[in-house]
Design an enzyme around this catalytic site. Structure first.
Site, short mmCIF file in Angstrom:
data_model
loop_
_atom_site.label_atom_id
_atom_site.label_comp_id
_atom_site.label_asym_id
_atom_site.label_seq_id
_atom_site.Cartn_x
_atom_site.Cartn_y
_atom_site.Cartn_z
N HIS A 19 27.87 75.06 -32.69
CA HIS A 19 27.31 75.73 -31.50
C HIS A 19 26.22 76.70 -31.93
O HIS A 19 25.04 76.43 -31.77
CB HIS A 19 28.43 76.43 -30.74
CG HIS A 19 28.05 76.96 -29.39
ND1 HIS A 19 26.81 76.76 -28.82
CD2 HIS A 19 28.75 77.70 -28.48
CE1 HIS A 19 26.77 77.33 -27.63
NE2 HIS A 19 27.92 77.92 -27.40
N HIS A 42 20.31 65.89 -27.92
CA HIS A 42 21.07 66.92 -27.21
C HIS A 42 22.10 66.22 -26.33
O HIS A 42 21.86 65.12 -25.82
CB HIS A 42 20.13 67.78 -26.36
CG HIS A 42 20.74 69.06 -25.89
ND1 HIS A 42 21.51 69.13 -24.75
CD2 HIS A 42 20.69 70.31 -26.40
CE1 HIS A 42 21.92 70.38 -24.58
NE2 HIS A 42 21.44 71.11 -25.57
N ASP A 79 17.07 74.23 -31.11
CA ASP A 79 17.41 74.68 -32.46
C ASP A 79 16.36 74.28 -33.49
O ASP A 79 16.31 74.85 -34.57
CB ASP A 79 18.77 74.10 -32.87
CG ASP A 79 19.89 74.56 -31.95
OD1 ASP A 79 20.00 75.77 -31.74
OD2 ASP A 79 20.64 73.71 -31.44
#
Length: 512
Positions: A288, A327, A383
């Site tokens: 996460h 994702h 990210d």
């Protein structure tokens, strides 16, 4: 006649917002309502083979396709790459708004007026100082304590400083008082950057800085991180604005793992400090809050632009993982990644280029021109760029999850407020499918048979130096009668001689 036929046809083709389920075990048919493209799992309980059965459950590991709440906070269209907070596109908010204004929007549902904004900012910034006892607790951590561990512990400890905010102590209905609810929101949003800055300063062995309430939210955070002894230190506005954009795009993202954790914990009516600590604990997990660090490790392992084609081929052959692409929700380019790509250029214009950025840019170009990744809908996510930005701004990687937690607290609190106002609020209680044994009879210890296939694994662990010394000593000495037995490692005299040589003294059974 034709009119009647037309009516019959209309009835036949009339659209119904229901799902028809036929149970082939019994031949029974069930009609389940569909609302907002969802069906209620509890409706499936009516499907039973026998009347005494519990009923049918929905099996969904990880809640991959399960909605557990109705929300008005964040809208995501993963196929089209759309992210909206309360209906406002993330692109507009990142460009025109500020983190505190976005926090107000998430929590209260509307953009604030000028008067509301001024009051909101003042309330938050007036709660940036933390209790001296909390500072003492933070100073008691090891010098190398992970900043995220310090943040989680401090958040949890804050619940003990405000007993009036704890429903377990002050009553389950206390948050019907909106002023009390607002007070905790001010405290959490105000104090989190201070706790984070103290954790950072703790790691580098420098004294903690007091907040400066004359600065903006992100400006004050950078001030607490970097101020030395200057009385007028002020962070560079480009860095302040970049961090503000990062905070905005990380403020909420619907029911991600940590936000789902917030809702689950808060459903017990626990205080918001404990709930936020649990949410931060979920975010601490490498799947996460640690994904951007994994991207950096990947880019560092690639090393140079020349190595990218080889790396891409290894990804296709399942020999490497392409971090920062793909994702669970987005099947197109993550809108947050587009914003961060621009922020990256702004940071590099100020601080100079980072070699990893050149690798990242070329990796993205080659991947997005390759049918292998296009067909699999693998596009850069948030990210992919956030870690590069944080590293370029001088943040160590162990601060990355902390930098994620500060803004995400706004989203956690928005969901907390929404959940407590939900008339359908019930304590979370997922079901399981039991696959274990049943109807076992207790067997006395002396009559039990050891299961050889796992007997050595259940209690195994890594041995510390203490354990190894104790194990050797227990083999060597018989503390009951003073005898030194022979062991697999040698005779009494050999072991005694070895120990005597190491410690320079005679060993007797009583010397322990």
């Amino acid at each position: 006649m034709s009119s009647n036929s037309q009516e019959d046809n209309n009835k036949t083709t009339e659209k119904k917002n229901t799902l028809t389920v036929i149970d082939n075990r019994t031949g029974k048919s069930y009609e389940i309502p569909i609302n907002h493209e969802t069906v209620k799992s509890i409706d499936f309980r009516a499907i039973k083979e026998q009347s005494i059965d519990f009923g049918t459950m929905i099996y969904d590991p990880g809640y991959y396709n399960t909605a557990v709440c109705k929300s008005q906070i964040t809208y995501i269209d993963g196929d089209r790459g759309i992210l909206e907070y309360r209906g406002y596109p993330i692109e507009q908010l990142a460009e025109k708004s500020s983190f505190l204004e976005v926090s107000y929007l998430l929590i209260y549902g509307d953009l604030p007026s000028k008067e509301q904004s001024n009051l909101w900012n003042t309330k938050i910034m007036n709660h940036t100082f933390i209790h001296e006892n909390l500072i003492s607790m933070m100073k008691s951590f090891r010098y190398d304590a992970h900043p995220m561990g310090m943040l989680i512990s401090s958040l949890s400890a804050m619940s003990t400083f405000y007993p009036e905010a704890n429903p377990a102590l002050a009553g389950v209905d206390i948050y019907k008082n909106k002023q009390l609810m607002n007070k905790q929101i001010f405290r959490i949003l105000g104090k989190l950057p201070t706790i984070a800055a103290c954790a950072y300063r703790h790691r580098i062995g420098r004294p903690y800085n007091d907040p400066s309430n004359t600065l903006s939210y992100t400006e004050n955070f950078l001030y607490m991180l970097d101020r030395l002894s200057e009385s007028n230190y002020k962070p560079h506005p480009v860095l302040t604005r970049a961090l503000d954009k990062l905070f905005i795009i990380h403020a909420d993202h619907e029911l991600n793992c940590s936000t789902a954790t917030m809702r689950q914990i808060a459903s017990t009516l626990v205080d918001p400090y404990t709930a936020c600590a649990g949410s931060a604990g979920a975010l601490y997990g490498p799947l996460h809050g640690g994904a951007n660090e994994a991207v950096l490790r990947m880019l560092e392992a690639i090393g140079t632009i020349e190595n990218i084609p080889k790396f891409i081929e290894q990804v296709k052959q399942k020999k490497q993982r392409l971090m920062g692409f793909g994702h669970r929700v987005y099947k197109s380019y993550d809108p947050r990644a587009k914003i961060l790509k621009t922020v990256t250029m702004e940071i590099f214009a100020l601080l100079g280029k980072n070699p990893l950025m050149q690798i990242a840019t070329e990796l993205e170009r080659l991947a997005l021109s390759d049918s292998y990744f296009i067909e699999r809908q693998l596009y850069p996510n948030v990210d992919f760029y956030s870690g590069i930005i944080y590293k370029s701004m001088g943040f160590p990687t162990d601060m990355f999850p902390v930098l994620f937690s500060i803004p995400r607290a706004a989203g956690w609190l928005a969901h907390w407020v929404e959940e407590l106002a939900d008339p359908e609020l019930r304590i979370f209680r997922p079901r399981q499918i039991y696959m274990g044994r049943r109807n076992m009879n207790y067997v006395p210890m002396d009559a039990r048979q050891v299961q050889q296939h796992n007997s050595g694994e259940k209690l195994s662990s890594f041995s510390s130096g203490f354990d190894r010394r104790r194990d050797v000593s227990e083999e060597l000495f018989n503390f009951e009668d003073g005898a030194i037995p022979k062991t697999a490692t040698g005779s009494k005299s050999q072991l005694s001689a070895s120990i005597e040589q190491s410690f320079g003294e005679k060993i007797s059974p009583q010397s322990h």
